[in-house]
Design a protein around this motif. Structure first.
Motif, PDB file in Angstrom:
ATOM      1  N   LEU A 207      20.075 -43.788 -36.673  1.00 32.90           N
ATOM      2  CA  LEU A 207      18.622 -43.614 -36.630  1.00 32.90           C
ATOM      3  C   LEU A 207      18.176 -42.890 -35.362  1.00 32.90           C
ATOM      4  O   LEU A 207      17.368 -41.980 -35.412  1.00 32.90           O
ATOM      5  CB  LEU A 207      17.937 -44.980 -36.701  1.00 32.90           C
ATOM      6  CG  LEU A 207      16.426 -44.974 -36.676  1.00 32.90           C
ATOM      7  CD1 LEU A 207      15.876 -44.360 -37.939  1.00 32.90           C
ATOM      8  CD2 LEU A 207      15.892 -46.380 -36.516  1.00 32.90           C
ATOM      9  N   THR A 209      20.462 -42.594 -32.009  1.00 37.36           N
ATOM     10  CA  THR A 209      21.462 -41.985 -31.124  1.00 37.36           C
ATOM     11  C   THR A 209      21.848 -40.592 -31.588  1.00 37.36           C
ATOM     12  O   THR A 209      22.017 -39.682 -30.788  1.00 37.36           O
ATOM     13  CB  THR A 209      22.715 -42.873 -31.093  1.00 37.36           C
ATOM     14  OG1 THR A 209      22.304 -44.222 -30.992  1.00 37.36           O
ATOM     15  CG2 THR A 209      23.579 -42.523 -29.914  1.00 37.36           C
ATOM     16  N   ASP A 210      22.011 -40.422 -32.904  1.00 39.39           N
ATOM     17  CA  ASP A 210      22.463 -39.139 -33.418  1.00 39.39           C
ATOM     18  C   ASP A 210      21.317 -38.230 -33.829  1.00 39.39           C
ATOM     19  O   ASP A 210      21.538 -37.184 -34.416  1.00 39.39           O
ATOM     20  CB  ASP A 210      23.382 -39.364 -34.630  1.00 39.39           C
ATOM     21  CG  ASP A 210      24.718 -39.900 -34.192  1.00 39.39           C
ATOM     22  OD1 ASP A 210      24.976 -39.869 -32.980  1.00 39.39           O
ATOM     23  OD2 ASP A 210      25.492 -40.360 -35.043  1.00 39.39           O
ATOM     24  N   ASN A 211      20.121 -38.648 -33.562  1.00 37.97           N
ATOM     25  CA  ASN A 211      18.971 -37.825 -33.943  1.00 37.97           C
ATOM     26  C   ASN A 211      18.956 -36.535 -33.120  1.00 37.97           C
ATOM     27  O   ASN A 211      19.113 -36.558 -31.909  1.00 37.97           O
ATOM     28  CB  ASN A 211      17.696 -38.636 -33.701  1.00 37.97           C
ATOM     29  CG  ASN A 211      16.480 -37.929 -34.191  1.00 37.97           C
ATOM     30  OD1 ASN A 211      16.143 -36.869 -33.698  1.00 37.97           O
ATOM     31  ND2 ASN A 211      15.825 -38.496 -35.170  1.00 37.97           N
ATOM     32  N   GLU A 212      18.766 -35.421 -33.812  1.00 36.28           N
ATOM     33  CA  GLU A 212      18.783 -34.120 -33.130  1.00 36.28           C
ATOM     34  C   GLU A 212      17.800 -34.082 -31.962  1.00 36.28           C
ATOM     35  O   GLU A 212      18.151 -33.696 -30.852  1.00 36.28           O
ATOM     36  CB  GLU A 212      18.380 -33.016 -34.106  1.00 36.28           C
ATOM     37  CG  GLU A 212      19.435 -32.628 -35.100  1.00 36.28           C
ATOM     38  CD  GLU A 212      20.546 -31.810 -34.465  1.00 36.28           C
ATOM     39  OE1 GLU A 212      20.263 -30.989 -33.598  1.00 36.28           O
ATOM     40  OE2 GLU A 212      21.707 -32.005 -34.850  1.00 36.28           O
ATOM     41  N   ILE A 213      16.569 -34.478 -32.245  1.00 36.60           N
ATOM     42  CA  ILE A 213      15.544 -34.364 -31.209  1.00 36.60           C
ATOM     43  C   ILE A 213      15.873 -35.289 -30.047  1.00 36.60           C
ATOM     44  O   ILE A 213      15.733 -34.934 -28.878  1.00 36.60           O
ATOM     45  CB  ILE A 213      14.155 -34.678 -31.792  1.00 36.60           C
ATOM     46  CG1 ILE A 213      13.815 -33.674 -32.884  1.00 36.60           C
ATOM     47  CG2 ILE A 213      13.103 -34.653 -30.720  1.00 36.60           C
ATOM     48  CD1 ILE A 213      12.533 -33.976 -33.605  1.00 36.60           C
ATOM     49  N   PHE A 214      16.352 -36.478 -30.395  1.00 35.48           N
ATOM     50  CA  PHE A 214      16.697 -37.435 -29.343  1.00 35.48           C
ATOM     51  C   PHE A 214      17.800 -36.879 -28.454  1.00 35.48           C
ATOM     52  O   PHE A 214      17.728 -36.960 -27.227  1.00 35.48           O
ATOM     53  CB  PHE A 214      17.141 -38.752 -29.979  1.00 35.48           C
ATOM     54  CG  PHE A 214      17.504 -39.810 -28.987  1.00 35.48           C
ATOM     55  CD1 PHE A 214      16.517 -40.496 -28.316  1.00 35.48           C
ATOM     56  CD2 PHE A 214      18.818 -40.105 -28.705  1.00 35.48           C
ATOM     57  CE1 PHE A 214      16.844 -41.467 -27.401  1.00 35.48           C
ATOM     58  CE2 PHE A 214      19.156 -41.061 -27.791  1.00 35.48           C
ATOM     59  CZ  PHE A 214      18.162 -41.750 -27.133  1.00 35.48           C
ATOM     60  N   MET A 215      18.815 -36.275 -29.086  1.00 36.21           N
ATOM     61  CA  MET A 215      19.896 -35.704 -28.290  1.00 36.21           C
ATOM     62  C   MET A 215      19.378 -34.550 -27.448  1.00 36.21           C
ATOM     63  O   MET A 215      19.753 -34.378 -26.288  1.00 36.21           O
ATOM     64  CB  MET A 215      21.027 -35.242 -29.210  1.00 36.21           C
ATOM     65  CG  MET A 215      21.756 -36.402 -29.837  1.00 36.21           C
ATOM     66  SD  MET A 215      23.350 -35.975 -30.516  1.00 36.21           S
ATOM     67  CE  MET A 215      22.905 -35.201 -32.032  1.00 36.21           C
TER      68      MET A 215
ATOM     69  N   PRO C 341      11.652 -38.882 -32.909  1.00 31.64           N
ATOM     70  CA  PRO C 341      11.134 -38.880 -31.539  1.00 31.64           C
ATOM     71  C   PRO C 341      10.374 -37.589 -31.245  1.00 31.64           C
ATOM     72  O   PRO C 341      10.231 -36.746 -32.122  1.00 31.64           O
ATOM     73  CB  PRO C 341      12.391 -38.960 -30.669  1.00 31.64           C
ATOM     74  CG  PRO C 341      13.541 -39.018 -31.585  1.00 31.64           C
ATOM     75  CD  PRO C 341      13.084 -38.627 -32.940  1.00 31.64           C
ATOM     76  N   LEU C 343       9.411 -34.068 -29.032  1.00 38.03           N
ATOM     77  CA  LEU C 343      10.026 -32.987 -28.268  1.00 38.03           C
ATOM     78  C   LEU C 343       9.431 -32.913 -26.866  1.00 38.03           C
ATOM     79  O   LEU C 343       8.358 -33.440 -26.609  1.00 38.03           O
ATOM     80  CB  LEU C 343       9.776 -31.657 -28.964  1.00 38.03           C
ATOM     81  CG  LEU C 343      10.610 -31.353 -30.207  1.00 38.03           C
ATOM     82  CD1 LEU C 343      10.039 -30.146 -30.892  1.00 38.03           C
ATOM     83  CD2 LEU C 343      12.038 -31.117 -29.840  1.00 38.03           C
ATOM     84  N   ARG C 404      25.394 -32.516 -36.567  1.00 33.61           N
ATOM     85  CA  ARG C 404      25.919 -32.877 -35.256  1.00 33.61           C
ATOM     86  C   ARG C 404      25.919 -34.390 -35.136  1.00 33.61           C
ATOM     87  O   ARG C 404      24.971 -35.048 -35.524  1.00 33.61           O
ATOM     88  CB  ARG C 404      25.023 -32.314 -34.159  1.00 33.61           C
ATOM     89  CG  ARG C 404      25.131 -30.822 -34.007  1.00 33.61           C
ATOM     90  CD  ARG C 404      24.722 -30.400 -32.629  1.00 33.61           C
ATOM     91  NE  ARG C 404      23.410 -30.904 -32.258  1.00 33.61           N
ATOM     92  CZ  ARG C 404      22.881 -30.720 -31.071  1.00 33.61           C
ATOM     93  NH1 ARG C 404      23.555 -30.081 -30.145  1.00 33.61           N
ATOM     94  NH2 ARG C 404      21.689 -31.189 -30.771  1.00 33.61           N
TER      95      ARG C 404
END
Lengths: 392, 160, 416
Positions: A207, A209-215, C341, C343, C404
């Motif tokens: 949900l 940790t691997d979220n693109e935006i979060f990363m 989340p 940006l 990813r």
């Protein structure tokens, strides 16, 4: 008399921006309590972030000098109120070690109490990391993980309520043991929770940790390498996020941690997602992995036999011999040290709590230089501070 | 290295500046003369086979009302060699001054500020020595045993 | 005198606002008045038209604010169910009256104006935002004749009006005399101005295909083959344009993951930090009205407007069909908000200037070529080609971009 100005046909335009000083806090949604940051901004870029603390100073160390040792334990609850069990335990361990210096006063903590302490403190570690995970998601802008985390933390708090009657300030671990034995069926309930919770960690990983935006927001941000972390005295998940595998439970095992098989979670360099050692993402990820390890420890307790017997050591009074001790234990936020100076009376001369959050926060100023306002929030969340422990 | 070995080594290096070694307590400690604590610290942090890279704790201590002395205690640990040592500095209450160790361990920055705040020990050479936990205009240093709290702080009654 | 007046009523600004076609709401009302209200039918025609237009205004002003009322409740319920809770339950059955109660509370709250703020701007700002976000509804066709005005520059008018919102935001941020508000307002200005470009360019793609700026023409162009004649499926480029438009629209209405102007964890509440009571409620209503408006525009431009799904049937057609499509998009916006989340401000700009705008330009080129080759004849064969390309494109994008994940590297080494 001023020199005549050199004549120029053109007016020289110098782009000039004023520095804006913004007070972030002490009342701000994401400073995790009453932290005040003095931000010097150049547009969105932070030139300097100066932390001002002390808004939650409750004179723990002064209080301690006027109280007997058992009376101090409730005050430790109020330091890191998110992981109060670990705080209780850290203090009790220090006092027990100090008392063990005198053969006449020394005592062995009963086996059953040790198992209960590990069980309850690892549960509290999960609870604390859950809160950190939830609030970090919210800092980054995802609201939903916060409520998921609180849903699961609630289950842990209900377990605590059953074992000690309190939900926030437990006063459960006492010098020489624990305050009360567990109720019947308690272990079954813990098992039920663990079975429910373990798959949830993977769910949360997918949900958030691997979220693109979060990363995108957290990888490579505010890198604190190993040397810097050690120089700043930073411990716990923040240090392990920098790639170190330092964990007191493993390296200087206290209590019965040497009996359990678990790994130390530590940060890793993952080029695929841009994660660097010691960035916000790694600091956060270590906590997620640590929850799994805590689950492993609890499983081993549940599968093994908790020995029957007393839960409190036999002793006359808590009156440590003259001397001083510094003892640290691995709390969820890092190494919690207690420096106790005793003169042989029932009251300590000096109790000093070395709080991991305090040192972690002191690195903020260097970490935040040149980043953006939104990154400041990401850093505060990733070093996971509790102001109660910073200010004591 | 045991504290005893470290003491012998420090004694050989610094001579008179290393005042004494207390072994009988739970955590043995080495008492260092105040003016040379920064040098001793740097030696410990960088010396061969010592490498005390980690300042676990820095605390001030006031032992009693009658005593004239304040102590600053340094708990050091070496992440590389996994050994620890405790240093102590004893200063007089009248004019407590200790050189800063902030340049060696950055974590000392806030710890020294806190010790200054609560004990009034001045750390010479500190980059930003001001109160940290208490308000800037607070008077006195509350963790001293002879501290008397003021009756009023900004016209609010303090004792209750 | 009378002919001039009549001319004015029928066609106030002949250059721009030609009242083309017979189908709009005021004429519907006019016909209704003529045939059902005998005593009004005797009045002269211009007066009757004036009454009709006023009636439309009243209907419009009365009905449109109900939308946010419903949407706020919907958002609370949607978020609640996403987050494993039930949401408001106390006021009315299943809490349906909760927003009403909140509204009443907000009306009675103290109207606080910062003492050192700019009082006039502070008061005016919410009205500007409120007015602009509602003026957009004037050009949105809800049905064949349910439309306030079928402007011949309809979509252009919508774009123009919705960019005025940013002035209100800056006014609010400036007048509040709060640094957080100012930061939020400036973020908002940069964001909205930037995202206007991909929005404009993806609208241009549609306009190139339809060859008209009229909203009703765009809808009419999407009939005949049901779902297949929707512009989104007509060419591969409009398919991309739809997503560019939708992403930019989310940014335009300041919602997560682009809610930087009011990022509650960074800027407290952004440009409306200092607002309270009914003024705050105006911002709130405007936000939801905006959300509905951009969804409605997306539905009109790309998803067939009020045209149905299956050719020949009115299933999912007409006004209910249009509202369902719009609500679906609104729901997706809510879904995104409660999942993703936020940006950072530089990443937001990167996304716009480095990805969305180049993609939009590419789209325009592509549409141009497509129209040259295939014309806009709605030939099923051409739509078939388009669908094939879209499906292949999706599969290709999935294979290339993949997913990813932090879990992909080798499992953690044991330190024991």
């Amino acid at each position: 008399m001023a020199a005549p100005k050199p004549e120029s046909k053109f007016i020289e335009l110098k782009p000039f921006t004023d520095e804006m000083v913004v007070n972030m806090g002490p009342q701000h949604p994401s400073t995790h309590g009453v932290l005040r940051l003095e931000l010097k901004l150049d547009g969105e870029v932070v030139r300097e972030a100066i932390p001002h603390i002390g808004y939650l100073h409750r004179c723990f160390e002064k209080h301690s000098e006027n109280l007997s040792y058992p009376q101090i334990i409730p005050f430790t609850d109020r330091m890191d109120y998110i992981a109060a069990m670990n705080q209780n335990w850290g203090f009790c361990l220090a006092v027990e070690k100090l008392m063990a210096a005198d053969e006449k006063k020394g005592f062995e903590v009963p086996e059953r109490a040790e198992y209960l302490r590990v069980l309850i403190c690892e549960l509290n570690r999960i609870g604390s990391h859950l809160l950190s995970f939830g609030t970090y998601g919210m800092d980054i802008g995802a609201f939903t993980p916060f409520l998921y985390a609180f849903r699961d933390r609630e289950k842990i708090l209900l377990l605590f309520e059953k074992i000690c009657g309190a939900r926030l300030t437990y006063n459960y671990v006492r010098i020489g043991g624990v305050s009360r034995d567990m109720p019947p069926q308690f272990l079954d309930e813990v098992k039920e929770f663990i079975d429910y919770f373990e798959p949830k960690i993977d769910q949360y990983n997918s949900l958030l940790t691997d979220n693109e935006i979060f990363m995108e927001r957290t990888t490579g941000v505010a890198v604190m390498d190993n040397a810097m972390a050690i120089n700043y005295g930073i411990t716990g998940p923040n240090l392990r996020g920098a790639g170190s595998q330092w964990d007191l439970r493993k390296d200087e095992p206290y209590s019965i941690y040497d009996r359990f098989d678990f790994d130390v979670a530590y940060g890793k360099e993952i080029p695929e997602i841009g994660a660097v050692l010691g960035d916000c993402w790694n600091r956060y990820k270590v906590r997620m992995d640590e929850m799994k390890e805590s689950v492993r420890i609890i499983r081993q307790i549940l599968e093994g036999d908790i020995p029957d017997g007393p839960i409190m050591a036999e002793m006359k009074a808590v009156r440590p011999p003259k001397g001083e001790i510094f003892f640290r234990s691995e709390a969820p936020r890092g190494e919690l040290g207690f420096y106790i100076v005793s003169d042989g009376t029932p009251k300590p001369v000096r109790v000093r709590a070395k709080s991991p959050c305090f040192t972690a926060l002191s690195a903020l100023q260097e970490l935040s230089r040149g980043l953006m306002v939104a990154d400041i929030i990401a850093i505060i969340g990733s070093i996971d501070i509790v102001m109660g422990e910073v200010d004591r | 290295m045991t504290p005893q070995e470290i003491y012998t080594r420090l004694k050989g290096e610094f001579g008179e500046s290393i005042l004494s070694f207390e072994e009988t307590v739970v955590d043995p400690f080495i008492v260092v003369a105040p003016e040379s604590i920064a040098d001793v610290g740097r030696y410990l942090a960088e010396g061969e086979a010592l490498v005390f890279d980690f300042l676990m704790c820095l605390s001030g201590v006031d032992l009693s009302v009658k005593a004239e002395d304040l102590e600053v205690v340094y708990h050091l640990y070496s992440m590389t060699h996994r050994h620890n040592v405790v240093l102590k500095v004893i200063v007089h209450k009248e004019n407590p001054r200790v050189p800063t160790v902030e340049n060696i361990w950055k974590t000392a920055n806030w710890h020294e500020r806190e010790t200054f705040d609560l004990y009034g020990i001045v750390f010479d050479g500190h980059s930003d020595l001001k109160r940290i936990l208490l308000p800037d205009d607070w008077e006195g240093h509350p963790l001293r045993k002879d501290y008397k709290e003021p009756d009023f702080y900004r016209s609010m009654r303090v004792p209750y | 005198m009378l002919p001039v007046f009549q001319q004015f009523v029928q066609n106030p600004f002949p250059e721009f606002f030609a009242q083309a076609g017979s189908e709009n709401l005021s004429q519907l009302v006019l016909e209704f008045l003529r045939s059902h209200v005998p005593f009004l039918a005797t009045l002269p025609d211009p007066v009757l038209q004036l009454i009709a237009m006023l009636a439309v205004c009243v209907i419009f002003v009365a009905v449109v604010p109900l939308l946010p009322l419903f949407l706020v409740l919907a958002e609370r319920k949607v978020s609640a169910h996403i987050q494993d809770r039930v949401g408001p339950m106390r006021v009315g059955p299943h809490g349906v009256l909760q927003t009403l109660a909140d509204g009443v509370k907000l009306i009675f709250k103290e109207d606080h104006i910062p003492r050192q703020g700019d009082k006039i701007l502070f008061i005016v700002a919410p009205y500007i935002i409120f007015a602009c976000s509602f003026a957009v509804f004037a050009a949105i066709p809800f049905g064949k004749s349910i439309l306030v005005s079928n402007l011949n520059i309809g979509i252009f008018y919508i774009m123009a009006i919705s960019s005025v919102v940013v002035i209100g935001v800056i006014m609010a941020g400036w007048a509040s005399n709060s640094k957080w508000s100012l930061l939020g307002a400036l973020r908002s200005a940069a964001q909205i101005v930037s995202y206007e470009i991909p929005i404009g360019l993806s609208i241009l793609a549609v306009v190139m295909l339809v060859e008209s700026l009229k909203m009703q023409d765009i809808v009419m162009n999407q009939g005949g083959l049901g779902i297949l004649s929707w512009i989104v499926f007509r060419t591969p480029f409009t398919f991309i344009a739809f997503f560019v438009f939708f992403i930019s629209a989310i940014a335009e209405v300041n919602r997560t993951p682009f809610d930087l102007p009011e990022a509650e964890s960074e800027l407290v509440a952004g440009f409306h930090t200092e607002y309270s009571g009914m003024r705050f409620a105006l911002f709130f209503i405007a936000e939801y009205a905006n959300m509905f408006a951009v969804s409605a525009i997306a539905a009109t431009l790309f998803l067939g407007g009020w045209k149905g799904i299956i050719p020949g049937y009115e299933f999912l057609g007409g006004t209910p069909g249009f509202v369902i499509k719009t609500m679906l998009l609104v729901f997706v916006m809510m879904w995104i908000r409660w999942t993703l989340p936020r940006l950072r401000v530089d990443q937001l700009m990167n996304l716009c200037w480095k990805y969305l705008i180049p993609i939009s330009f590419f789209n325009i080129l592509g549409i141009g070529i497509w129209v040259l080759i295939f014309q806009n004849d709605r030939n099923p064969a051409h739509i078939g080609i388009s669908l094939l390309i879209i499906i292949l494109g999706i599969i290709g994008a999935y294979l290339v971009l993949g997913k990813r994940s932090s879990q992909s590297p080798a499992p953690r080494a044991s330190s024991a």
